[in-house]
Scaffold this active site. Structure first.
Site, PDB file in Angstrom:
ATOM      1  N   LYS A  51      32.714  -2.298  61.424  1.00 52.74           N
ATOM      2  CA  LYS A  51      31.421  -2.602  62.065  1.00 52.74           C
ATOM      3  C   LYS A  51      30.994  -4.032  61.713  1.00 52.74           C
ATOM      4  O   LYS A  51      31.525  -4.622  60.760  1.00 52.74           O
ATOM      5  CB  LYS A  51      30.374  -1.587  61.613  1.00 52.74           C
ATOM      6  CG  LYS A  51      30.089  -1.596  60.121  1.00 52.74           C
ATOM      7  CD  LYS A  51      29.292  -0.362  59.685  1.00 52.74           C
ATOM      8  CE  LYS A  51      29.027  -0.388  58.187  1.00 52.74           C
ATOM      9  NZ  LYS A  51      28.442   0.876  57.708  1.00 52.74           N
ATOM     10  N   ARG A 147      18.891   9.720  56.487  1.00 60.23           N
ATOM     11  CA  ARG A 147      18.926   8.769  57.595  1.00 60.23           C
ATOM     12  C   ARG A 147      19.390   9.532  58.824  1.00 60.23           C
ATOM     13  O   ARG A 147      18.598  10.153  59.503  1.00 60.23           O
ATOM     14  CB  ARG A 147      19.833   7.581  57.237  1.00 60.23           C
ATOM     15  CG  ARG A 147      19.770   6.440  58.213  1.00 60.23           C
ATOM     16  CD  ARG A 147      20.613   5.239  57.788  1.00 60.23           C
ATOM     17  NE  ARG A 147      22.020   5.568  57.588  1.00 60.23           N
ATOM     18  CZ  ARG A 147      22.961   4.664  57.294  1.00 60.23           C
ATOM     19  NH1 ARG A 147      22.643   3.390  57.166  1.00 60.23           N
ATOM     20  NH2 ARG A 147      24.216   5.033  57.126  1.00 60.23           N
ATOM     21  N   TYR A 276      14.381 -31.818  53.422  1.00 59.22           N
ATOM     22  CA  TYR A 276      13.037 -31.332  53.777  1.00 59.22           C
ATOM     23  C   TYR A 276      12.257 -30.902  52.542  1.00 59.22           C
ATOM     24  O   TYR A 276      12.761 -30.155  51.703  1.00 59.22           O
ATOM     25  CB  TYR A 276      13.147 -30.115  54.703  1.00 59.22           C
ATOM     26  CG  TYR A 276      13.611 -30.422  56.100  1.00 59.22           C
ATOM     27  CD1 TYR A 276      12.975 -31.380  56.887  1.00 59.22           C
ATOM     28  CD2 TYR A 276      14.681 -29.716  56.647  1.00 59.22           C
ATOM     29  CE1 TYR A 276      13.407 -31.625  58.185  1.00 59.22           C
ATOM     30  CE2 TYR A 276      15.115 -29.962  57.932  1.00 59.22           C
ATOM     31  CZ  TYR A 276      14.484 -30.917  58.700  1.00 59.22           C
ATOM     32  OH  TYR A 276      14.906 -31.166  59.970  1.00 59.22           O
ATOM     33  N   MET A 324      19.279 -26.613  58.949  1.00 57.49           N
ATOM     34  CA  MET A 324      19.933 -25.731  59.918  1.00 57.49           C
ATOM     35  C   MET A 324      21.430 -26.022  60.055  1.00 57.49           C
ATOM     36  O   MET A 324      22.244 -25.103  60.114  1.00 57.49           O
ATOM     37  CB  MET A 324      19.258 -25.849  61.289  1.00 57.49           C
ATOM     38  CG  MET A 324      19.765 -24.822  62.288  1.00 57.49           C
ATOM     39  SD  MET A 324      19.102 -25.036  63.940  1.00 57.49           S
ATOM     40  CE  MET A 324      17.375 -24.676  63.707  1.00 57.49           C
TER      41      MET A 324
END
Ligand SMILES: *Cc1c(COP(=O)(O)O)cnc(C)c1O
Length: 385
Positions: A51, A147, A276, A324
């Site tokens: 997954k 769950r 930053y 980023m």
């Protein structure tokens, strides 16, 4: 082999246009699957859990490797993940962990021969009433995770009802452990007892589905009695340990590395604010290297100023806020570093290694999250050795 040219073992495979990438050592995955299989009885099957794009490693490549190393089942979380494996030509049985509810999903499950999880009579009826031929379904039992799954006290009655429905066959009964990675065995023991008692009862009644399964990676390593007919292995096949106390059980090899290039170098005076927010200020004349990877690639911004990168087998501090697309490292003590050189964020370089566990610990999370947030923007480059 060490890496004193700063090129790395995959340099010949990495086009020089690559700014940042993930390297996946499929040989390590093959060895991990084989090592885990040696912990199992010969009759216990290995389900490779791929997954979330194979925990960020690339689902199709991992699935093929695991199957060739002795896995006989695959598991995914979503319909799209299952379809991706079928479209790649993979024929092994695929269990879908997440329930499928609407009609379109059910048709797609049938069309691609995926095997769905059901948690209720209603779930099972949807497949039965779709009339799409015999669909192999897997009944999930809640033994304490709270769950997915029918309550363990109601599982026997539900199974007896589902067995009478046309167009569905119950291929397995399964449950999932909530605390298998914890050193405290009490909750796991209780879940195990509930599941084992249910399986024994169904055996006596003559209605036990062909497969019963409970164990994830942690339980597979720690508790052989939880193996039943099949184990569902995610994290361990990628070479990581669900908990550090499990390292004694088996030797695993991490398969994933993250690398990025230095694209700019300059020296700044003491007292210079960096990136930053100026969260880092230089304390000496500092040679700063800009590396072309950032939080847009899945490098958690919360790790700013808290990790090292490997440059020529040595640790260089990451400094200033991770942005980023870029971040900075201090290479003052590595005067020959050059623009275009490759750095290692995760993985081995020479004798040094930076592990996923190290990042997870600094971030207050688990290795699973570090792996699955690595962005699709990072191409996956595979090696077979
Ligand atoms: C993800 C998952 C697994 C695999 O867990 P690991 O700890 O990675 O081995 C097994 N079973 C279920 C139901 C899962 O969702």
């Amino acid at each position: 082999m060490s890496n004193h040219q700063g090129l790395g073992w995959a340099a010949d495979r990495v086009p020089s246009t690559r700014r940042a990438w993930v390297e996946v050592d499929l040989g390590a995955i093959r060895r991990n699957v084989q090592a885990i299989r040696r912990l199992l009885r010969p009759s216990t099957q290995f389900m490779s859990v791929v997954k979330a794009d194979g925990y960020g490693h690339g689902a199709v490549a991992v699935a093929r490797t695991a199957l060739s190393a002795g896995a006989s089942w695959l598991a995914v979380a979503t319909l799209e993940e299952g379809i991706q494996l079928r479209q790649a030509g993979i024929e092994a049985p695929i269990l879908l962990f997440g329930p499928t509810i609407c009609k379109k999903e059910i048709e797609a499950v049938a069309e691609h021969r995926l095997q769905p999880t059901v948690c209720s009579l209603d779930h099972a009826r949807r497949f039965s009433e779709a009339g799409l031929g015999p669909i192999q379904i897997h009944l999930k039992v809640d033994t304490g995770m709270s769950r997915l799954g029918v309550a363990w006290q109601e599982a026997q009655d539900l199974l007896n009802t589902i067995r009478l429905l046309p167009n569905v066959t119950v291929a397995s009964l399964y449950s999932h452990l909530a605390t298998a990675d914890a050193a405290d065995p009490v909750t796991t023991a209780q879940q195990f007892e509930r599941f084992a008692r249910l399986v024994a009862m169904l055996e006596k009644q003559g209605t036990r589905p062909p497969l019963a399964h409970l164990a994830n990676s942690a339980a597979t390593l720690a508790l052989p009695e939880t193996h039943f007919d099949l184990v569902r292995i995610g994290l361990a096949q990628y070479g990581l340990y669900p908990a550090s106390h499990l390292q004694e059980v088996v030797v695993l090899h991490p398969a994933l590395s993250v690398k990025a290039r230095i694209v700019f170098i300059k020296t700044v005076p003491p007292g210079t604010g960096v990136s930053y927010g100026h969260t880092f200020r230089t304390g000496r004349p500092t040679r700063l290297a800009t590396v072309s990877i950032g939080y847009g690639d899945g490098i958690p911004r919360a790790l700013s100023n808290r990790i090292d990168f490997l440059v020529r087998g040595r640790r260089a501090r990451q400094v200033g806020t991770i942005t980023m697309d870029q971040c900075l490292i201090d290479v003052t003590d590595m005067p020959d570093t050059f623009e275009g050189e490759i750095t290692t964020l995760l993985g081995q370089d020479g004798d040094e290694r930076i592990s996923v566990a190290e990042w997870a610990e600094r971030l207050g999370t688990i290795p699973y999250e570090i792996l699955t947030v690595l962005s699709p923007r990072l191409p996956r480059i595979f090696s077979q050795d």
